[in-house]
Design an enzyme around this catalytic site. Structure first.
Site, PDB file in Angstrom:
ATOM      1  N   ASN B 419       0.831  -1.205   0.000  1.00  7.38           N
ATOM      2  CA  ASN B 419       0.000   0.000   0.000  1.00  7.38           C
ATOM      3  C   ASN B 419       0.864   1.253   0.000  1.00  7.38           C
ATOM      4  O   ASN B 419       0.946   1.963  -1.001  1.00  7.38           O
ATOM      5  CB  ASN B 419      -0.948  -0.027   1.207  1.00  7.38           C
ATOM      6  CG  ASN B 419      -2.027   1.057   1.116  1.00  7.38           C
ATOM      7  OD1 ASN B 419      -1.917   1.998   0.335  1.00  7.38           O
ATOM      8  ND2 ASN B 419      -3.067   0.926   1.904  1.00  7.38           N
ATOM      9  N   ASP B 420       1.549   1.502   1.116  1.00  4.38           N
ATOM     10  CA  ASP B 420       2.327   2.743   1.221  1.00  4.38           C
ATOM     11  C   ASP B 420       3.393   2.858   0.130  1.00  4.38           C
ATOM     12  O   ASP B 420       3.714   3.963  -0.310  1.00  4.38           O
ATOM     13  CB  ASP B 420       3.010   2.831   2.591  1.00  4.38           C
ATOM     14  CG  ASP B 420       1.992   3.024   3.715  1.00  4.38           C
ATOM     15  OD1 ASP B 420       0.889   3.524   3.428  1.00  4.38           O
ATOM     16  OD2 ASP B 420       2.306   2.681   4.863  1.00  4.38           O
ATOM     17  N   VAL B 421       3.930   1.720  -0.337  1.00  2.00           N
ATOM     18  CA  VAL B 421       5.037   1.764  -1.296  1.00  2.00           C
ATOM     19  C   VAL B 421       4.588   2.173  -2.696  1.00  2.00           C
ATOM     20  O   VAL B 421       5.417   2.349  -3.576  1.00  2.00           O
ATOM     21  CB  VAL B 421       5.803   0.422  -1.368  1.00  2.00           C
ATOM     22  CG1 VAL B 421       6.431   0.104  -0.035  1.00  2.00           C
ATOM     23  CG2 VAL B 421       4.919  -0.702  -1.848  1.00  2.00           C
ATOM     24  N   VAL B 422       3.243   2.315  -2.910  1.00  4.84           N
ATOM     25  CA  VAL B 422       2.772   2.808  -4.201  1.00  4.84           C
ATOM     26  C   VAL B 422       2.035   4.136  -4.048  1.00  4.84           C
ATOM     27  O   VAL B 422       1.392   4.603  -4.975  1.00  4.84           O
ATOM     28  CB  VAL B 422       1.834   1.787  -4.902  1.00  4.84           C
ATOM     29  CG1 VAL B 422       2.588   0.508  -5.219  1.00  4.84           C
ATOM     30  CG2 VAL B 422       0.616   1.493  -4.051  1.00  4.84           C
ATOM     31  N   ALA B 461       1.215   3.610   7.409  1.00  6.30           N
ATOM     32  CA  ALA B 461       1.469   5.005   7.748  1.00  6.30           C
ATOM     33  C   ALA B 461       0.178   5.748   8.095  1.00  6.30           C
ATOM     34  O   ALA B 461       0.206   6.888   8.536  1.00  6.30           O
ATOM     35  CB  ALA B 461       2.186   5.704   6.595  1.00  6.30           C
TER      36      ALA B 461
END
Lengths: 101, 493
Positions: B419-422, B461
């Site tokens: 999730n956060d990495v995109v 996050a």
């Protein structure tokens, strides 16, 4: 060995470690952690000395427990690293793959 | 006769022949020192082998050879009063370790590594205590039968680092294994408590050079156990890659400190290697999150996400729901598909069905690549190991910087459990907690499929993700494994 000689080895080994570890491919970072785990158990040397030398029964028992703990790590660490590394395979050539299917 | 009176007799005799005191315990045989050096070099080769998968197994063998040299050298150069006990101890520990290594599921690697770190830490504590109780055996006696002051500092620090590694790793293990909530636990005034404890440990170590009492070693050990515990409890689950790397580093420094205490080159070289390794991994992880090491260690990140505040904004933004058939159809028409796996893939154990999906796509002539973010998963390289386990060839798996330029030429970006990495907010929104973190530019792909359990949750996050609401995004709301199985069924038809 005097302190400065030991310190020299330590500092130089830190530099070796720095350059060697940067060359490790990120795909192998988990095996890297597993194998560093195994080799840091070289602390077993200290436990062996404590268990082997006469003089203090308490130290001997601490040493023996230390040997058990470090052995879990050494055998477990190397074995699990071996298991992981065996899984990393390059793309198979088409010919043998068709046979397998 | 007590130990100290015995030793003073020995020391008197030694004084007569003017030999160094250390010679009582073990004469410094140059061959022994050489053997330990060879062991250290073997360990360097072990790490060097990991620069490429093809040389890695050879490297691992070097590691085993190095360890064998170190152990055998130690055994043959000491009077082994208790060889049977030692062999039994090695057999017990080795057996347990071997069985664990055989049985452990690859998804459980992070907690296994954490557990192993704790053992190194505890072993360092035990060796430190043994050296305190029987200093003559280790050749660290100074004048008058007392432990030399330098050795005392090394001993105190070695025990402290070992104890921190032990208790910290136990907490990391409990969090990673899900036996303890991954949410940060924040104590009031924890920074003051931590710093105070640290100062107390250092102060006691200095005082230890003046007073060789047992209580000092005991208090140092207890304080270090406490600080290891306190250091890790405020750190959230997804920051664990940094924590595991840091504890890896600590286990190395503990071994090095013991090497200093025992004047053993194998331990010093290995400790330095492992310490450097863990430090570099921590650095890579922090950089991949664009966060300072200290801010990660200070903890508390992700504490807000449990409040569910981030979920509220989603109801008023339109998003599209896709089906397994949609995904199967779009991907089979694609030229190139990039799959971005995250921790969710590991939790759902979806790596095997995912590999089946790539096989089906490849049969249809689609190019499939995997894109791995450095902090994907719960430890460095976690995703790579899982994909390797599922027989994904390593040359189809790419690092962030190697593949990020390709999204513009990619038909489908397939996000599974990440999730956060995109999240594009990392590039555009300066107020976002993940601003500056390098992310995959999935918004450039023609079509995005995003597997997620529900629209309710947000990433670690705690920030909303614009990718959910893009025109080209279809949300696949289901368990990752079930969804991929359905896609596979649709692809096979």
């Amino acid at each position: 060995m005097d302190f400065i000689a030991i310190l020299s080895i330590f500092v130089l080994a830190c530099f070796v470690g720095y350059y060697v570890v940067w060359s490790v491919t990120p795909a192998l970072h988990t095996p890297l952690m597993a194998v560093t785990n195994a080799i840091s158990s070289v602390i077993i040397v200290g436990a062996l000395i404590a268990a082997a030398e006469a003089g203090s029964p308490a130290a001997k028992w601490l040493g023996l427990i230390g040997i058990v703990l470090a052995s879990v790590n050494i055998f477990g660490g190397f074995a699990v690293t071996e298991r992981m590394l065996a899984m990393y395979k390059k793309k198979e050539r088409p010919a043998p793959k068709k046979e397998a299917n | 006769m007590s130990l100290s009176s015995f030793l003073s007799v020995v020391v008197e005799q030694i004084d007569i022949i003017e030999a160094p005191v250390a010679a009582v315990a073990h004469a410094v045989n140059p061959w022994v020192a050489f053997a330990y050096l060879v062991a250290g070099v073997c360990f360097i080769f072990a790490l060097r082998g990991l620069s490429h998968p093809t040389t890695s197994r050879k490297g691992n063998r070097y590691g085993m050879i190095g360890m064998t040299i170190a152990v055998v050298t130690t055994l043959v150069t000491h009077d082994i009063a208790s060889l049977p006990e030692i062999i039994v101890a090695i057999a017990i520990g080795g057996g347990i370790g071997f069985i664990i290594a055989r049985k452990i599921a690859m998804t459980d690697m992070p907690q296994l590594v954490a557990a192993f770190h704790s053992l190194v830490g505890l072993a360092a504590v035990l060796v430190g205590w043994a050296a305190y109780l029987n200093p003559g055996a280790f050749g660290i006696l100074g004048e008058g039968g007392a432990i030399s002051p330098v050795s005392r500092v090394e001993m105190g620090l070695g025990i402290a680092i070992g104890a921190i590694t032990f208790s910290g790793s136990i907490i990391a293990f409990l969090k990673l294994a899900g036996k303890m909530s991954g949410a940060p636990i924040m104590l009031p005034g924890r920074h003051v408590i931590n710093l105070g404890t640290l100062v107390a440990i250092l102060g006691l170590t200095v005082y230890f050079t003046q007073d060789q009492s047992f209580w000092i070693i005991a208090v140092i050990t207890v304080l270090a156990f406490i600080i290891g515990f306190l250091l890790i409890i405020p750190i959230g689950g997804a920051d664990m890659p940094v924590v595991v790397s840091m504890l890896n580093s600590y286990s190395g420094w503990a071994a090095a400190a013991m090497g200093f205490t025992l004047h053993n080159t194998a331990m010093i070289i290995t400790g330095a290697l492992v310490g450097a390794s863990g430090a570099i991994l921590s650095y890579i992880m922090c950089k991949a999150m664009n966060r300072g090491f200290l801010s990660v260690i200070a903890g508390g990140f992700g504490a807000d996400s449990s409040g569910g505040g981030g979920g509220a904004a989603q109801t008023d933004r339109p998003w599209k729901r896709g089906s397994a058939e949609d995904a199967a159809f779009m991907m089979s028409q694609a030229e190139q598909v990039i799959i971005i796996p995250g921790y969710g893939m590991a939790v759902a154990q979806a790596q095997h069905v995912l590999r089946e999906m790539t096989d089906l796509l490849k049969e249809k002539g689609v190019t499939v690549k995997f894109a791995i973010h450095p902090v994907a998963g719960r430890m460095p390289g976690h995703m790579n190991v899982l994909l390797a386990e599922a027989n994904v060839p390593y040359d189809e798996v790419f690092e962030l910087e190697d593949i990020n330029g390709e999204f513009a030429q990619t038909d489908v970006a397939f996000i599974i459990g990440a999730n956060d990495v995109v999240n594009p907010a990392a590039k555009t929104d300066k107020s976002s907690p993940i601003y500056g973190m390098p992310v995959f530019e999935v918004d450039k792909a023609k079509q995005v499929f995003f597997i997620k359990r529900s629209m309710g949750g947000v990433g670690y996050a705690g920030v909303d993700n614009d990718v959910f609401y893009m025109d080209q995004t279809m949300m696949l709301l289901a368990d990752a494994k079930k969804m991929v199985e359905e896609i596979n069924k649709a692809l096979a038809d």
